[in-house]
Design a protein around this motif. Structure first.
Motif, short mmCIF file in Angstrom:
data_model
loop_
_atom_site.label_atom_id
_atom_site.label_comp_id
_atom_site.label_asym_id
_atom_site.label_seq_id
_atom_site.Cartn_x
_atom_site.Cartn_y
_atom_site.Cartn_z
N CYS A 291 0.82 -1.21 0.00
CA CYS A 291 0.00 0.00 0.00
C CYS A 291 0.86 1.26 0.00
N ALA A 292 1.98 1.23 0.69
CA ALA A 292 2.88 2.39 0.69
C ALA A 292 3.48 2.60 -0.70
N TYR A 293 3.77 1.50 -1.39
CA TYR A 293 4.29 1.63 -2.75
C TYR A 293 3.20 2.16 -3.69
N LEU A 294 1.98 1.67 -3.56
CA LEU A 294 0.89 2.12 -4.43
C LEU A 294 0.55 3.59 -4.20
N LYS A 295 0.86 4.10 -3.02
CA LYS A 295 0.62 5.51 -2.75
C LYS A 295 1.52 6.40 -3.59
N LYS A 296 2.67 5.90 -4.00
CA LYS A 296 3.62 6.67 -4.80
C LYS A 296 3.26 6.68 -6.29
N VAL A 297 2.39 5.77 -6.74
CA VAL A 297 1.98 5.70 -8.13
C VAL A 297 0.75 6.60 -8.32
N PRO A 298 0.83 7.66 -9.14
CA PRO A 298 -0.25 8.66 -9.19
C PRO A 298 -1.61 8.11 -9.60
N ARG A 299 -1.67 7.26 -10.62
CA ARG A 299 -2.97 6.75 -11.07
C ARG A 299 -3.61 5.84 -10.03
N LEU A 300 -2.81 4.99 -9.43
CA LEU A 300 -3.35 4.08 -8.43
C LEU A 300 -3.67 4.79 -7.13
N ASN A 301 -2.93 5.84 -6.84
CA ASN A 301 -3.18 6.61 -5.61
C ASN A 301 -4.57 7.23 -5.65
N SER A 302 -4.93 7.83 -6.77
CA SER A 302 -6.25 8.47 -6.84
C SER A 302 -7.37 7.45 -6.94
N TRP A 303 -7.10 6.27 -7.47
CA TRP A 303 -8.15 5.27 -7.63
C TRP A 303 -8.34 4.42 -6.38
N LEU A 304 -7.26 3.92 -5.82
CA LEU A 304 -7.35 2.95 -4.73
C LEU A 304 -7.33 3.60 -3.35
N LEU A 305 -6.59 4.68 -3.20
CA LEU A 305 -6.38 5.26 -1.88
C LEU A 305 -7.16 6.55 -1.67
N SER A 306 -8.20 6.76 -2.45
CA SER A 306 -8.97 8.00 -2.30
C SER A 306 -9.94 7.95 -1.12
N GLU A 307 -10.44 6.78 -0.80
CA GLU A 307 -11.37 6.64 0.34
C GLU A 307 -10.59 6.58 1.64
N LYS A 308 -11.06 7.31 2.63
CA LYS A 308 -10.38 7.31 3.91
C LYS A 308 -11.18 6.61 5.00
N LYS A 309 -12.40 6.19 4.68
CA LYS A 309 -13.26 5.49 5.64
C LYS A 309 -13.82 4.23 5.00
N GLY A 310 -14.29 3.33 5.82
CA GLY A 310 -14.91 2.11 5.33
C GLY A 310 -13.89 1.04 5.01
N VAL A 311 -14.34 0.09 4.20
CA VAL A 311 -13.49 -1.04 3.85
C VAL A 311 -12.29 -0.59 3.02
N TRP A 312 -12.50 0.32 2.07
CA TRP A 312 -11.41 0.81 1.24
C TRP A 312 -10.45 1.69 2.04
N GLY A 313 -10.88 2.18 3.17
CA GLY A 313 -10.02 3.00 4.01
C GLY A 313 -8.87 2.23 4.63
#
Length: 74
Positions: free
Chosen positions: A21-43
């Protein structure tokens, strides 16, 4: 080979999940798609990415210790 239901397997899975997850945070496209939710299951992905980026020295040390344990002691 570690068993997922053992304590070792849970630690390995947790460390790999945090590092991924820390690596995916550095990838711009995946960051906006996968790590945009801060609550719930995707959080969970967002929280793991924050842990991996803020505690990167502790996570890296834990990965090295776990690797040494799995290769030489287990």
């Amino acid at each position: 080979m570690t068993n997922v239901y053992s304590f070792d397997g849970i630690l390995v899975f947790g460390l790999l999940f945090i590092c991924t997850c820390a690596y995916l945070k550095k990838v711009p496209r995946l960051n906006s798609w996968l790590l945009s939710e801060k609550k719930g299951v995707w959080g969970v992905f967002y929280k793991a990415a924050v842990i991996g980026s803020r505690l990167h020295i502790a996570v890296a040390g834990s990965c090295m210790c776990m690797g040494f344990y799995l290769i030489f002691l287990k």
